[in-house]
Structures are given as C-alpha cells and as structure tokens.
Design an enzyme around this catalytic site. Structure first.
Site, PDB file in Angstrom:
ATOM      1  N   ALA A 275      18.905   9.904   7.449  1.00 23.55           N
ATOM      2  CA  ALA A 275      19.749  10.662   7.925  1.00 23.55           C
ATOM      3  C   ALA A 275      19.243  12.163   8.131  1.00 23.55           C
ATOM      4  O   ALA A 275      19.853  12.942   8.816  1.00 23.55           O
ATOM      5  CB  ALA A 275      21.161  10.898   7.055  1.00 23.55           C
TER       6      ALA A 275
ATOM      7  N   THR B 161      16.253  15.040   6.510  1.00 26.85           N
ATOM      8  CA  THR B 161      15.390  15.559   5.541  1.00 26.85           C
ATOM      9  C   THR B 161      16.113  16.632   4.604  1.00 26.85           C
ATOM     10  O   THR B 161      17.031  17.196   4.899  1.00 26.85           O
ATOM     11  CB  THR B 161      14.127  16.182   5.940  1.00 26.85           C
ATOM     12  OG1 THR B 161      14.740  17.293   7.040  1.00 26.85           O
ATOM     13  CG2 THR B 161      13.285  15.344   6.978  1.00 26.85           C
ATOM     14  N   VAL B 162      15.763  16.722   3.378  1.00 23.98           N
ATOM     15  CA  VAL B 162      16.108  17.476   2.193  1.00 23.98           C
ATOM     16  C   VAL B 162      14.861  18.639   2.112  1.00 23.98           C
ATOM     17  O   VAL B 162      13.865  18.249   1.583  1.00 23.98           O
ATOM     18  CB  VAL B 162      16.499  16.754   0.889  1.00 23.98           C
ATOM     19  CG1 VAL B 162      16.940  17.741  -0.054  1.00 23.98           C
ATOM     20  CG2 VAL B 162      17.467  15.583   1.443  1.00 23.98           C
TER      21      VAL B 162
ATOM     22  N   LYS C  21      20.138  19.907   3.074  1.00 23.80           N
ATOM     23  CA  LYS C  21      20.094  18.506   3.926  1.00 23.80           C
ATOM     24  C   LYS C  21      20.228  18.862   5.250  1.00 23.80           C
ATOM     25  O   LYS C  21      21.329  18.956   5.831  1.00 23.80           O
ATOM     26  CB  LYS C  21      20.952  17.261   3.273  1.00 23.80           C
ATOM     27  CG  LYS C  21      20.763  16.001   4.100  1.00 23.80           C
ATOM     28  CD  LYS C  21      21.610  14.790   3.750  1.00 23.80           C
ATOM     29  CE  LYS C  21      21.174  14.193   2.445  1.00 23.80           C
ATOM     30  NZ  LYS C  21      19.888  13.486   2.755  1.00 23.80           N
TER      31      LYS C  21
ATOM     32  N   ASP D 297      28.219   4.765  -0.238  1.00 16.10           N
ATOM     33  CA  ASP D 297      26.880   4.305  -0.120  1.00 16.10           C
ATOM     34  C   ASP D 297      26.416   4.613  -1.670  1.00 16.10           C
ATOM     35  O   ASP D 297      25.016   5.017  -1.813  1.00 16.10           O
ATOM     36  CB  ASP D 297      26.076   4.998   0.725  1.00 16.10           C
ATOM     37  CG  ASP D 297      24.880   4.348   0.963  1.00 16.10           C
ATOM     38  OD1 ASP D 297      24.391   3.072   0.675  1.00 16.10           O
ATOM     39  OD2 ASP D 297      23.864   5.067   1.643  1.00 16.10           O
TER      40      ASP D 297
END
Length: 434
Positions: free
Chosen positions: A20, A22-23, A36, A130
């Site tokens: 989804a 990058t952090v 995020k 999830d």
C-alpha cells in the site's frame, strides 16, 4: 533527506515498505511519528481520496492502548498519508522468524492484547480485514505482560478498507492474505467483525505451532482448505485453550466468539499456562510439489511460480501478488482474483467426476439399470392412473339421466305450440288501451 508532508509533518527515512505504500520516520508538532505514505496511484484515485477523507473521523477517533493510533490524515497534492503513533519495537512476524514459536503463556497474552484492540474497533463499527503477524506491533518500550510477553498493538486499521474502493473491488477481487482469510470472505460474503476473530485465532495457532492451520502450497489449495477442511489440533496444547481456538476457527461466523469475550477467556487461561515451554510441532502433509493441482485450482498456481516467489509448505503467509523478489519489509495489503463462473463450474465437474470414480464399474452398471427400471415403472404407473381416471369419468357421464321437459313418467305438461317460454302470458288485443 527530509521531506515535507503537508504543513505540519517532516519525514526523514523509510522504516517499512508494503504493497500500500511506505512507512517513514517523521516529526510532527507533538514529537516523533510514523507516517504511512500511500502509493501515488492511490493518491490519484479520486474515489479513494473521498473515502480517505470520510474515514478521518472514524480512524482518528479510535483511541485505545492496544491499537496503534492514527493521529492525522493528510491529503496534499500527490501525497496521501496516515500519521500514526510511533511504536518502539518490532512486528510479530519478525519476532516469529527470529525466535520461532512463543511459549503458550506469552502467545496468549499477545493475542489477548490484540483482541482488546479489536473489541474497541468493532464497537466503533470498524472491521480490520487484514489481521496477521505483520500488522501486530510489539511495544518493547512498555512494561512486559504475563510471562514476560511484550505488549501488543494492532496497526493498519482501515488500510484494507480504505484501499478497498468500489472501482478496485469488483466481483473478481478478494481483499486480505490467504492464510488468514475467513471462509465467508472466500465465498464472497460481506466481511463482518467475525472475519477478524477468525484471522486472530489463525495468528494464535501460528504462534503456538509455527505454521498456520490451512497455509502452505499454492493459493488455490489454501483457499480450499479454509472452506472445506477441519482445523488440525495442536498436539500437547491444553484442552481449554484448544477449545477457544477451535471455536474461533468455526466455519460459521455466528459460532465464533466476539472480540471482548475472546480476550476475557484467553486471560482466564494464563495461570494454567505459566511455565509451559514452546510447543514443537513437526510440519505435516505433502510438500507443494507433491500436491496435485486440480484444473479449477490451477488458475492460482501462477502466484507461486517463478523466481522470487515463496514456495513453502508451512510458515508465513503465501503472497497473493508475487513481486520480482521477496519483500522483506512486510506487505500490509494484498488482493487476489476471485474465480470466474467457468472456474467455479469446473469445481462442480471435478466433484461429480470424483463421486463417479468412487463407485466401482459393476456397481455403476447396476445402478444405471435400476434407474432405467424405475423410470419405466413410473411411466407405466402414470399410464394406468390416466386410463383409470378416463374410465371413471366415462362411467359417471353415461349414468347421468337426460335433462329436459317431459322427460320421464309424470313429467308434467309441456308448453303449447307458439307459447312464450317462462310461464303463462296475458292475452294481447289490438284494442287494448295505449
């Protein structure tokens, strides 16, 4: 290199990467944060941006010590970002890969913490969708829990729900990670809170046994096991704890525990688990190379073929979308194509073929002959009933007396010729007054 996110946040370095986005390690008005940053193609999706803004109140309002809090949501040009609490620690997947299975008391303590977080989210009307070890963070800065277990926090709440925009989830998409998908998701039903309970029980099973109950091999086989197979017991596990796991892995969503009840029952087991060592369970079953693919499942086999993909019998989840090389920084959201009607029809054809093959040839011939005899008997019986009904109708018609005036003895006088029917008529005269 520093980068501005909106007007309030500055990010410095990447600390994680997933499908989804990058952090980043960042800095905000109140100190260090984790940011995020969602992928650019997601930021250009106007439907997703709208959902992102709509979810702001729900996600930022989910304030619970067992949930990684969302501090802010930023929409700024091509940047779409979640500003989250920074947790000093590691994720549960890294812990599993480094140290192996957890002692039962530590595993139960971690999962009870996550169940507390799920209970708060479900009460707010949010389904995670999830739950997996990658999305459980261990807070190493907090005092440990029972058995020295680190305190756990559930992260990425709402990510699957946000990315699951209407244009991205047509009838051919499944959201989640195969090893942790509840059967009702695979069957196409709307995800409810019970799907998180199923996934969390799967994580607990993995912490205790070292592998997921239905994982391993190609993705089609994993999905089939979730729907059709019973959960294999973990040898040496106390009966009380095993009953809780089995109840939460029930195929019917209504049979599973609620999150708050799960947390309470798990903590009731903690005293009895004190001092028990980690359970060593050998991997069982056939390796993926030995497991035959059915035609209906072959469509999924592609995700496990080719260099850089993860072929393994047991262990971490099989990736749904393979990349050119394994992603060591954890995916947080994946999607899978649901079978087409033709592929589903092939399941039925295979099932009929298997049932036919299970009957010896001699028995099949005898069964066909019996079916023909029964059909012939049914036709003969129908003809006999039809003839009998016709005969009864003719007999009743022939026995009925004829109708009409003067019929039979003493039938009464008939009408005069030229008389009008309907009884006596008054005389008619041309002199009658007009």
């Amino acid at each position: 290199m520093a980068r501005k996110i909106g007007s309030r946040y500055t990010v410095h370095q990447v600390i994680g990467r997933g499908s989804a986005g990058t952090v980043w390690l960042g800095e905000g008005p109140d100190g260090p944060v984790a940011v995020k940053l969602l992928r650019e193609d997601l930021a250009s999706d106007q439907v997703l941006v709208g959902r992102f803004v709509q979810e702001r109140a729900a996600l930022t309002g989910l304030d619970h010590p067992r949930v990684v809090g969302v501090r802010d949501m930023v929409v700024d040009g091509d940047d779409l970002a979640l500003v989250m609490e920074l947790v000093q620690g590691t994720d549960l997947r890294s812990r599993l890969e480094r140290d192996g299975v957890l002692p039962p008391q530590a595993a139960v303590s971690v999962i009870a913490d996550v169940a507390d977080g799920l209970a708060a989210a479900h009460a707010a009307g949010i389904v995670h969708r999830d739950v997996k070890p990658e999305n459980v963070l261990l807070d190493l800065a907090a005092p440990p829990g029972p058995g020295g277990a680190p305190r756990a926090k559930l992260t990425d709440f709402g990510i699957a729900r946000l990315v699951d925009a209407p244009r991205r989830t047509r009838a051919t998409r499944i959201i989640g990670t195969p090893d942790y998908l509840a059967p009702e998701i695979i069957e196409g039903l709307e995800p409810r809170a019970a799907v998180d309970i199923y996934a969390l029980a799967t994580v607990l099973y993995e912490l205790l046994a070292g592998f997921t109950p239905f994982g391993g091999g190609h993705t089609g086989a994993v999905l089939r096991r979730h729907v059709t197979e019973s959960v294999p017991p973990v040898p040496g596990l106390p009966d009380g704890l095993w009953r809780i796991i089995a109840e939460c892995l029930a195929k019917a969503p209504a049979s599973r525990l609620r999150a708050a009840e799960l947390a309470e029952r798990l903590r009731e087991q903690l005293p009895a688990l004190a001092g028990l060592p980690g359970i060593v369970v050998p991997a069982q079953g056939r390796a993926p190379a030995e497991e035959a693919l059915t035609p209906a499942e072959a469509v999924y086999a592609e995700v496990d073929a080719g260099p850089g993909t993860h072929k393994r019998r047991r262990g971490p989840a099989v990736p749904l979308v393979p990349g050119p090389s394994p992603d060591s920084t954890r995916d947080t959201h994946t999607s899978l194509r649901r079978p087409s009607p033709q592929e589903l029809a092939s399941y039925a054809a295979e099932s009929r073929a298997q049932r036919t093959a299970a009957v010896p040839a001699g028995h099949r011939k005898g069964r066909r002959a019996l079916v023909r005899r029964r059909r012939l008997l049914a036709v003969l019986l129908a003809v006999v009933l039809l003839l009998a009904g016709a005969a009864a109708a003719w007999t009743a018609f022939a026995a009925e007396p004829p109708a009409g005036p003067g019929a039979g003895a003493g039938g009464g006088a008939g009408t005069h010729a030229g008389a009008r029917p309907g009884g006596p008529q008054p005389p008619v005269s041309s002199n009658a007054p007009r």
